[in-house]
Design an enzyme around this catalytic site. Structure first.
Site, short mmCIF file in Angstrom:
data_model
loop_
_atom_site.label_atom_id
_atom_site.label_comp_id
_atom_site.label_asym_id
_atom_site.label_seq_id
_atom_site.Cartn_x
_atom_site.Cartn_y
_atom_site.Cartn_z
N LYS A 195 33.82 41.54 49.15
CA LYS A 195 34.93 42.38 48.66
C LYS A 195 34.56 43.04 47.32
CE LYS A 195 37.20 38.47 46.43
NZ LYS A 195 38.15 37.36 46.62
N TYR A 216 32.24 56.79 17.37
CA TYR A 216 33.66 57.03 17.11
C TYR A 216 34.18 56.08 16.03
CZ TYR A 216 34.23 59.99 21.24
OH TYR A 216 34.15 61.00 22.16
C1 LIG Z 1 37.37 36.06 46.60
C2 LIG Z 1 37.67 34.97 47.54
C3 LIG Z 1 36.71 33.97 47.79
C4 LIG Z 1 35.40 33.86 47.04
O1 LIG Z 1 35.58 33.21 45.82
P1 LIG Z 1 34.34 32.89 44.83
O2 LIG Z 1 34.95 32.12 43.73
O3 LIG Z 1 33.81 34.20 44.37
O4 LIG Z 1 33.34 32.15 45.64
C5 LIG Z 1 37.00 33.02 48.75
N1 LIG Z 1 38.18 33.05 49.41
C6 LIG Z 1 39.12 33.98 49.19
C7 LIG Z 1 40.40 33.93 49.94
C8 LIG Z 1 38.91 34.96 48.23
O5 LIG Z 1 39.85 35.87 47.97
#
Ligand SMILES: *Cc1c(COP(=O)(O)O)cnc(C)c1O
Length: 341
Positions: free
Chosen positions: A40, A250
């Site tokens: 993701k 800046y």
């Molecule tokens: C993002 C996510 C993960 C992965 O989590 P990490 O801490 O990056 O390993 C796993 N399960 C769900 C439902 C998530 O949203």
């Protein structure tokens, strides 16, 4: 080192480190096939298609994304793609997390779904006391239940909360079985949970940050050695000599104390690099403090090099910037070229 043609900041992706991390996690799961790689948010900023391809070449069969628009791009690479939050449609490869009872009502008939159960995080998922209702509704609406999952709220912290949530999830698994569902995969572990688990007995882990090389567990846990996959480089745009008393950037927050050569590099908060605090500047992995404020597209460093490595360990950078590795890597713009080394 490595020469990129475009005159632009760039990110290198270290394939060996990525495979090292996946192998470390496979030592916990017992098999690489039990790893679902979480891709993701542009693979936590590493590049969705790039990381999907590398994961698939390494033998990973399952992926997790947030949206169907992401799933489309990696679909040919995996056997299954779990979509965490999108409109639920029928598809051979996609399964969809059920986050609420409404999700079940509006799902397309025949769609594959994975029931997310709220065992204590209270963010998404079906409440424990609505489990039977959800299972009945899934059957009535002719959805195909292919998974049951939960998410831990504090797998990365000391204390008993993880065990309490795990216990709740055990009872969920039992109830799903008793309701007569078969062939349902169960999964609850994220990176922190699998890194601290001694006896893994589920079907899958959903691994994000760990695969990218970061372990956010406190030092008191036994640590697997993970290696950062990403490094961020910036390229020189121009150089100049600045004199004592002159100010850089800046607000003129950096005041020159000794005459020196300063170069401007092509990275800024517009690329997703944290603006930080000029009074407490970020120090690059080569030991150079950013001089003055971070601009939208530029930073200034006391260097003449054509390219500099700004960050090669997002966890170390996060410590400096008061955040977590996830935020550092995820924020980096998808427009920055990514190259496998
Ligand atoms: C993002 C996510 C993960 C992965 O989590 P990490 O801490 O990056 O390993 C796993 N399960 C769900 C439902 C998530 O949203």
């Amino acid at each position: 080192l490595f020469v990129y043609n475009l005159d632009m900041a760039f990110i290198t992706i270290n394939k060996q480190n990525f495979y090292h991390n996946l192998n470390q996690i496979a030592l916990k799961t017992g098999s690489i096939e039990k790893i679902a790689i979480v891709l993701k948010d542009n693979a936590y900023g590493h590049g969705l298609e790039l990381m999907g391809t590398l994961a698939s070449e390494c033998g990973i069969k399952h992926a997790v994304v947030r949206k169907t628009t992401e799933a489309v791009l990696i679909k040919p690479l995996f056997e299954t793609v779990l979509i965490l939050g999108d409109k639920i449609i029928k598809d051979e490869k996609y399964s969809f997390a059920i986050n609420s009872l409404e999700d079940i009502k509006y799902a397309q008939k025949g769609a594959k779904v994975e029931l997310k159960v709220d065992t204590g995080m209270h963010r998404n998922g079906i409440a424990l006391d609505a489990l039977d209702e959800a299972l009945a509704l899934i059957q009535k609406n002719e959805l195909e239940l292919v998974g049951v999952m939960t998410h831990f709220r504090s797998a990365d912290e000391l204390g008993s909360e993880l065990f309490w949530q795990q216990k709740q999830f055990e009872s969920v698994k039992k109830r799903v079985k008793e309701a007569g569902f078969i062939g349902v995969r169960v999964h609850s572990h994220n990176s922190a949970a699998i890194l601290r688990t001694k006896h893994f007995d589920e079907d899958l882990v959903r691994v994000g940050i760990g695969a990218y090389g970061y372990n956010e567990l406190p030092d008191s846990f036994d640590q697997l050695e993970l290696r950062p996959v990403m490094a961020l480089y910036a390229k020189k745009v121009s150089s100049r000599v600045v004199k004592v008393g002159e100010r850089i950037g800046y607000g003129g927050e950096y005041i020159v104390e000794n005459e020196m050569s300063v170069s401007t590099y092509d990275l800024g908060y517009g690329d997703g690099w944290c603006r930080g605090d000029a009074q407490n500047p970020y120090i690059t992995c080569e030991g150079l403090p950013i001089l003055g404020r971070v601009s939208m597209d530029f930073i200034s460093l006391a260097s003449q090099k054509e390219e500099v490595c700004v960050m090669n360990d997002a966890q170390a950078a996060a410590k400096q910037l008061g955040t977590i590795s996830y935020e550092i890597t995820t924020a980096l713009s998808s427009d920055i070229p990514r190259e496998v080394i």
